[in-house]
Scaffold this motif. Structure first.
Motif, PDB file in Angstrom:
ATOM      1  N   GLY A  49      36.391  39.211  22.111  1.00 15.38           N
ATOM      2  CA  GLY A  49      37.507  38.998  23.035  1.00 15.38           C
ATOM      3  C   GLY A  49      37.420  39.700  24.370  1.00 15.38           C
ATOM      4  N   THR A  50      36.393  40.523  24.553  1.00 23.00           N
ATOM      5  CA  THR A  50      36.379  41.305  25.796  1.00 23.00           C
ATOM      6  C   THR A  50      35.003  41.381  26.448  1.00 23.00           C
ATOM      7  OG1 THR A  50      36.142  43.311  24.443  1.00 23.00           O
ATOM      8  CG2 THR A  50      38.359  42.794  25.243  1.00 23.00           C
ATOM      9  N   PHE A  51      35.033  41.310  27.784  1.00 19.02           N
ATOM     10  CA  PHE A  51      33.841  41.620  28.577  1.00 19.02           C
ATOM     11  C   PHE A  51      33.643  43.135  28.555  1.00 19.02           C
ATOM     12  CE2 PHE A  51      35.452  37.810  30.926  1.00 19.02           C
ATOM     13  CZ  PHE A  51      34.336  37.006  30.824  1.00 19.02           C
ATOM     14  N   VAL A  52      32.626  43.600  29.243  1.00 23.26           N
ATOM     15  CA  VAL A  52      32.397  45.040  29.383  1.00 23.26           C
ATOM     16  C   VAL A  52      33.682  45.714  29.891  1.00 23.26           C
ATOM     17  CG1 VAL A  52      31.418  44.751  31.712  1.00 23.26           C
ATOM     18  CG2 VAL A  52      30.846  46.782  30.400  1.00 23.26           C
ATOM     19  N   GLY A  53      34.006  46.864  29.314  1.00 28.95           N
ATOM     20  CA  GLY A  53      35.187  47.608  29.751  1.00 28.95           C
ATOM     21  C   GLY A  53      36.494  47.005  29.260  1.00 28.95           C
ATOM     22  N   TYR A  54      36.465  46.265  28.173  1.00 28.28           N
ATOM     23  CA  TYR A  54      37.673  45.724  27.514  1.00 28.28           C
ATOM     24  C   TYR A  54      38.495  44.809  28.436  1.00 28.28           C
ATOM     25  CZ  TYR A  54      36.114  49.181  24.224  1.00 28.28           C
ATOM     26  OH  TYR A  54      35.327  49.899  23.373  1.00 28.28           O
ATOM     27  N   GLN A  55      37.813  44.052  29.288  1.00 31.30           N
ATOM     28  CA  GLN A  55      38.496  43.064  30.128  1.00 31.30           C
ATOM     29  C   GLN A  55      38.497  41.733  29.370  1.00 31.30           C
ATOM     30  OE1 GLN A  55      37.125  43.952  34.507  1.00 31.30           O
ATOM     31  NE2 GLN A  55      35.600  44.799  33.140  1.00 31.30           N
ATOM     32  N   SER A  56      39.687  41.159  29.234  1.00 26.92           N
ATOM     33  CA  SER A  56      39.845  40.010  28.346  1.00 26.92           C
ATOM     34  C   SER A  56      39.042  38.788  28.808  1.00 26.92           C
ATOM     35  CB  SER A  56      41.328  39.626  28.271  1.00 26.92           C
ATOM     36  OG  SER A  56      41.456  38.375  27.620  1.00 26.92           O
ATOM     37  N   VAL A  57      38.402  38.128  27.855  1.00 22.75           N
ATOM     38  CA  VAL A  57      37.633  36.920  28.179  1.00 22.75           C
ATOM     39  C   VAL A  57      38.552  35.736  28.446  1.00 22.75           C
ATOM     40  CG1 VAL A  57      35.596  37.607  26.867  1.00 22.75           C
ATOM     41  CG2 VAL A  57      37.354  36.220  25.747  1.00 22.75           C
ATOM     42  N   ALA A  58      39.852  35.905  28.110  1.00 26.49           N
ATOM     43  CA  ALA A  58      40.794  34.801  28.317  1.00 26.49           C
ATOM     44  C   ALA A  58      41.550  34.942  29.641  1.00 26.49           C
ATOM     45  CB  ALA A  58      41.785  34.753  27.153  1.00 26.49           C
ATOM     46  N   ASN A  59      41.336  36.043  30.315  1.00 23.85           N
ATOM     47  CA  ASN A  59      42.054  36.295  31.561  1.00 23.85           C
ATOM     48  C   ASN A  59      41.348  35.616  32.738  1.00 23.85           C
ATOM     49  OD1 ASN A  59      42.875  37.434  34.004  1.00 23.85           O
ATOM     50  ND2 ASN A  59      43.345  39.413  33.073  1.00 23.85           N
ATOM     51  N   PRO A  60      42.030  34.697  33.439  1.00 23.30           N
ATOM     52  CA  PRO A  60      41.367  33.953  34.521  1.00 23.30           C
ATOM     53  C   PRO A  60      40.773  34.862  35.602  1.00 23.30           C
ATOM     54  CG  PRO A  60      43.541  33.025  34.041  1.00 23.30           C
ATOM     55  CD  PRO A  60      43.423  34.272  33.238  1.00 23.30           C
ATOM     56  N   GLU A  61      41.432  35.983  35.867  1.00 20.42           N
ATOM     57  CA  GLU A  61      40.890  36.897  36.880  1.00 20.42           C
ATOM     58  C   GLU A  61      39.563  37.499  36.431  1.00 20.42           C
ATOM     59  OE1 GLU A  61      43.707  39.892  38.196  1.00 20.42           O
ATOM     60  OE2 GLU A  61      45.224  38.311  38.368  1.00 20.42           O
ATOM     61  N   SER A  62      39.531  37.892  35.152  1.00 23.39           N
ATOM     62  CA  SER A  62      38.276  38.452  34.623  1.00 23.39           C
ATOM     63  C   SER A  62      37.184  37.391  34.638  1.00 23.39           C
ATOM     64  CB  SER A  62      38.465  38.938  33.184  1.00 23.39           C
ATOM     65  OG  SER A  62      39.443  39.931  33.133  1.00 23.39           O
ATOM     66  N   ILE A  63      37.553  36.180  34.247  1.00 26.19           N
ATOM     67  CA  ILE A  63      36.566  35.091  34.223  1.00 26.19           C
ATOM     68  C   ILE A  63      35.986  34.882  35.619  1.00 26.19           C
ATOM     69  CG2 ILE A  63      36.308  32.593  33.929  1.00 26.19           C
ATOM     70  CD1 ILE A  63      38.265  32.812  31.559  1.00 26.19           C
ATOM     71  N   ALA A  64      36.875  34.863  36.610  1.00 24.70           N
ATOM     72  CA  ALA A  64      36.405  34.669  37.989  1.00 24.70           C
ATOM     73  C   ALA A  64      35.503  35.821  38.415  1.00 24.70           C
ATOM     74  CB  ALA A  64      37.606  34.537  38.922  1.00 24.70           C
ATOM     75  N   LYS A  65      35.902  37.024  38.048  1.00 22.38           N
ATOM     76  CA  LYS A  65      35.135  38.217  38.429  1.00 22.38           C
ATOM     77  C   LYS A  65      33.717  38.180  37.850  1.00 22.38           C
ATOM     78  CE  LYS A  65      35.145  43.198  37.351  1.00 22.38           C
ATOM     79  NZ  LYS A  65      35.975  44.339  36.930  1.00 22.38           N
ATOM     80  N   PHE A  66      33.628  37.854  36.550  1.00 23.99           N
ATOM     81  CA  PHE A  66      32.308  37.862  35.910  1.00 23.99           C
ATOM     82  C   PHE A  66      31.475  36.653  36.331  1.00 23.99           C
ATOM     83  CE2 PHE A  66      34.273  41.179  33.503  1.00 23.99           C
ATOM     84  CZ  PHE A  66      33.226  42.035  33.225  1.00 23.99           C
ATOM     85  N   ALA A  67      32.137  35.526  36.544  1.00 23.64           N
ATOM     86  CA  ALA A  67      31.399  34.334  36.998  1.00 23.64           C
ATOM     87  C   ALA A  67      30.743  34.622  38.348  1.00 23.64           C
ATOM     88  CB  ALA A  67      32.345  33.134  37.097  1.00 23.64           C
ATOM     89  N   GLN A  68      31.471  35.333  39.186  1.00 21.00           N
ATOM     90  CA  GLN A  68      30.907  35.666  40.496  1.00 21.00           C
ATOM     91  C   GLN A  68      29.787  36.697  40.361  1.00 21.00           C
ATOM     92  OE1 GLN A  68      33.300  37.794  43.279  1.00 21.00           O
ATOM     93  NE2 GLN A  68      32.106  37.076  45.014  1.00 21.00           N
ATOM     94  N   ALA A  69      30.060  37.738  39.564  1.00 12.81           N
ATOM     95  CA  ALA A  69      29.058  38.801  39.410  1.00 12.81           C
ATOM     96  C   ALA A  69      27.763  38.251  38.836  1.00 12.81           C
ATOM     97  CB  ALA A  69      29.605  39.895  38.507  1.00 12.81           C
TER      98      ALA A  69
END
Lengths: 539, 355
Positions: free
Chosen positions: A193-213
């Motif tokens: 359920g989480t990217f590195v640092g416990y950022q939710s995989v369901a959160n659109p902001e996190s998704i955008a952040k990791f997609a860009q990174a």
């Protein structure tokens, strides 16, 4: 851990529950014993009277799987006698009334009946906890490996918040992690359920952040996109193998065929895999089922970092070449990605940490390899600015009762028994764990000479049960559950109460996991290794 | 107001006991570069005032003082190397050398021995007194050799076992010149309640307690020290690997380091040679019939990539799943989850947190 091992030295009180540090975390036990020698109060709750229990000021020998009732009983006394930290609760916590309503179902008399701990002991523990503050609460898998594991953990969190013991030095809720880098594997996002640092995989902001990174571009612009659906846990992956819901399964460094509950069932699952890849440093019982086996570099064969129980990121160093063609795990993942059309820039552990982990995980923003000489750093360490508050890392969390979510959330918890309890046919409770001289399925310790200290598994039973059944110390007996049966040497010990059998899973033939129950906590999917029903027979 | 102590004519400021200080004259002297030998004192076990090799002369005090337990006072004048001090130390070291079997040629700790260092600094070339008969070694334990002939009865091991790791196995037994360090009620170590944590070996200033695994394979000066983190439990102890070539000769806990301050357990100290095992996997293997055949990385990885892609195309990304390793490094887990999320397109990635 909310707090640190360094605080053990000056702790005033320890409440250890479901943790046998002497064998599973020996060095932590040294610090507990040193503090106790200096006058710290030691309270131990455990089904076994292990070495630290023998040194305890108060020892509560609870029945397996009754933690919630026992802890609620303690909290009942704290509330009934007005001994809890009202100022702390009012200022920092929420949902007290709902929790109180549940706790009122557990007067000490009822808690005593369920847990087997005397009413006076429950009251004495409550009084001691209320009068000696702060107290450090530590637990290990004795709390979590139950179908009610999450509830057990919530209960100790309730207790420590009620006492005002969270967010203070020498206090806190402190789970001692089992494996050297289980904290790190979770931190890095090896969770469904989480990217590195416990950022939710369901959160659109996190998704955008990791997609860009990761250079994936906005959704729909490339064949690669991040999936917002939370993934499944390891037991669910195994369960998906026979009916091919899971068709491709990649296991790194785990000997599931020995370490999962109900070995016969797990081996059926593994043997039905359509395409199984196993990466390890040795052939194991699990690699037998693989379609492809990959050789990995081991400890001391690659540079990198581990994160310990107290959130400390420390360096691991290379002193030798990996044998033959063996390669580090990160290289293997990178090479598979490359063959599937994705080129990754970072090409060493240091580059991965400094350029990706530290940039993407806010808790690690201040941690760079250059800063990890000597004692490492405890996350959160969010800044590289020497003036920043967490520049030197964070010794204990929730300082001053400030919780990550705002206020500390109390939860009303009801006790539930283990999924399988003793009955006429299977009259004993089996509980399992680790022994000092071996680690898990012995892939490492079995090849380091530690068999000299312990060369086979035993079934630990009480003198009373041994006498009843006419079993002599060292005699081979048959221990059976509804799932399997093992022949194993009897060890008669005063650590184990009547009615309990205790075993570990270090040896293949007499592995406790032939017997354990493959039922899981509904939320975390942690298996109930700590409780099932067995029978004992003379051979 | 700062206080001063004068060591060999040098004025040194210090904090009074009870404030930040609580330092002894020995600690202040060492911090300022003065050499005072110690055999029973260790930073973790503290002053024992047993060996008396750390004596110094203090103006106004009649007897020589053990610096390890001497509390500094404002204006105290201390001399660390007067003829009287050196003579007293020489007698102590000579008696210790006479009281055992201290032949350095074959000793494992040659070059890393605090008794040898003291003798060297005191200019003792040949021990003055006669050597006593030797006592048998205790070779009964799995990882630790105990040679009572080399024991100087400094008490560090006893203090370490009882006050540091609190395993309470070692003690002094017998009386007078029969005094020796014993396990339980004088059982051979291998039959005693000793769990082989090796704390005593790490604290031993001489070669009386030795790691058996490293015997006979390297002199102390042939090894380099590499700091790393233990591969076993979640405490994350800091280890010093003593390495010759690619071979670990022995492992010690890093003194003063967080979180373990020099302590280790039996697995951390002695459980390291699995990396050299002949059983190691050394090549990618691909299943063929009932067995496996060796393959190149390119063949194995291409097979995996092809198969994963095929499954993803046919059944969707969620038909793939992976378990990352909670024994290996953070960076492995990070890349593993990146592979699943970015490349395969699923969050079916987990680790063994549930065992």
């Amino acid at each position: 851990m909310t707090n640190s091992f360094g605080e053990f030295e000056n702790a005033k009180l320890f409440f250890l529950t479901g943790t046998n540090m002497t064998e599973a975390h020996p060095v932590a036990s040294y610090f507990v014993k040193q503090a106790v020698k200096k006058g710290a109060i030691l309270i131990v709750a455990d089904p076994r009277k292990h070495d630290l229990a023998k040194k305890a000021d108060i020892f509560a020998q609870i029945k397996v799987g009754t933690d919630v009732a026992f802890l609620n009983g303690i909290m009942y006394v704290l509330i009934e006698e007005d001994l809890y930290d009202k100022a702390y609760v009012q200022a920092n916590c929420t949902n007290f009334e709902e929790m109180k309503a549940s706790i009122l179902h557990y007067p000490p008399e009822r808690a005593a009946e369920i847990s087997g701990v005397a009413v006076e002991t429950i009251r004495k523990i409550a009084h001691t906890l209320a009068s000696v503050k702060p107290g450090m609460l530590c637990y290990t898998l004795g709390l979590t490996e139950h179908t009610c594991g999450v509830n057990n953990v919530m209960s100790v969190a309730n207790l420590q918040m009620l006492l005002g013991n969270v967010g203070v030095e020498n206090g806190g809720v402190n789970p001692l992690r089992g494996q050297n880098n289980v904290q790190g594997a979770c931190d890095m996002g090896a969770l469904p359920g989480t990217f590195v640092g416990y950022q939710s995989v369901a959160n659109p902001e996190s998704i955008a952040k990791f997609a860009q990174a990761w250079g994936m571009g906005p959704a729909g612009t490339s064949p690669y996109s991040l999936n917002p659906k939370i993934g499944i846990t390891m037991p669910e992956m195994l369960a998906g193998l026979p009916d091919r819901k899971i068709r491709g399964f990649f296991i790194v460094g785990e000997n599931l065929a020995n370490s999962e509950p109900n070995i016969a069932h797990v081996e059926h699952q593994l043997s039905s895999a359509e395409f199984l890849v196993v990466c390890d440093i040795f052939p194991t019982e699990t690699t037998r089922f693989a379609h492809v086996i990959l050789p990995s570099a081991a400890w001391s064969e690659s540079e990198g970092t581990y994160t310990n129980s107290e959130r400390r990121v420390s360096r691991v160093r290379k002193i030798k070449q990996a044998p033959g063609l063996a390669m580090p795990g990160w290289w293997i993942a990178k090479e598979i990605a490359r063959r599937m059309g994705r080129e990754w820039e970072s090409n060493s552990a240091q580059e991965i940490w400094d350029n990706e982990v530290s940039k993407l995980g806010p808790a690690y923003a201040g941690i760079k390899y250059a800063r990890l000489e000597n004692d490492g750093l405890q996350w959160p360490c969010t800044t590289l600015d020497p003036q920043g508050a967490s520049y030197l890392g964070t010794k204990f969390l929730h300082k001053g009762g400030k919780f990550a979510r705002g206020q500390g959330l109390f939860k009303g918890i009801e006790w539930t028994p283990p999924a399988e309890v003793e009955d006429k046919e299977y009259p004993f409770v089996l509980s399992t764990g680790r022994r000092l001289y071996h680690y898990h399925t012995r892939t490492q310790t079995g090849r380091s000479g530690l068999d000299q200290m312990l060369s086979e598994e035993t079934a630990d039973i009480s003198q009373a049960d041994a006498s009843c059944l006419g079993i002599a110390a060292g005699e081979y007996i048959q221990v059976s559950s509804r799932r399997g049966s093992v022949r194993v040497k009897a060890r008669i010990t005063d650590q184990v109460p009547q009615g309990l059998v205790w075993m570990a899973f270090h040896f293949r033939e007499s592995n406790a996991n032939w017997l354990t129950n493959n039922v899981f906590d509904p939320l975390t999917k942690t298996a109930e290794y700590k409780a099932c029903a067995v029978k004992i027979e003379k051979i | 107001m700062s206080n001063t102590i004068i060591i060999d004519g040098q004025e040194i400021a210090f904090d009074l006991p009870g404030k930040s200080g609580n330092k002894t004259v020995l600690q202040i002297a060492r911090e300022n570069g003065f050499y005072i030998p110690t055999l029973c004192y260790h930073q973790r076990t503290g002053p024992a005032s047993m060996c008396r090799v750390c004596v110094v002369e203090v103006e106004g005090m009649r007897a020589l003082q053990t610096s390890c337990s001497l509390v500094p006072a404002n204006g105290m004048k201390v001399h660390t190397a007067t003829p009287r001090v050196l003579d007293a130390r020489k007698v102590v070291v000579n008696l210790l050398l006479a009281n055992g079997n201290h032949e350095c040629l074959s000793c494992e700790v040659n070059g890393d021995c605090e008794l040898q260092d003291a003798a060297y600094h005191l200019g003792i070339e040949t021990p003055t007194f006669l050597i006593k008969e030797t006592q048998p070694r205790d070779n009964s334990a799995a990882f630790i050799l105990y040679d009572p002939g080399k024991c100087i009865q400094c008490g560090r091991c006893v203090a370490g076992c009882n006050d540091q790791v609190v395993n309470e196995v070692l003690d002094f037994g017998y009386r007078g010149d029969k005094t020796k360090v014993i396990c339980d009620n004088d059982l051979p170590m291998g039959l005693s309640s000793c769990v082989q944590c090796g704390e005593c070996v790490q604290l031993c200033p001489v070669g009386a307690l030795i790691d058996k695994k490293g015997m006979g394979i390297a002199r102390r000066w042939e090894t380099r020290k590499v700091r790393t983190t233990c591969p076993y439990c979640g405490v994350g102890c800091q280890l010093e690997l003593h390495v010759k070539g690619e071979q670990i000769i022995r492992v010690t806990g890093v003194e003063g380091a967080k979180p373990n301050d020099g302590h280790l357990c039996v697995k951390g100290r002695y459980g390291y040679d699995f990396i050299y095992s002949k059983d190691r996997l050394t090549s990618p293997l691909i299943r063929e019939g009932d067995g496996f055949r060796e393959a190149s990385w390119d063949e194995a990885l291409t097979l995996i990539a092809t198969k994963f892609k095929q499954i993803k195309d046919e059944s969707g990304a969620d038909a793939l799943a992976g378990v990352s390793c909670s024994r290996s490094i953070n960076e492995d887990s990070y890349y593993m989850q990146r592979l699943y999320r970015e490349v395969l397109g699923t969050n079916n990635i987990d680790n063994c947190a549930r065992v």
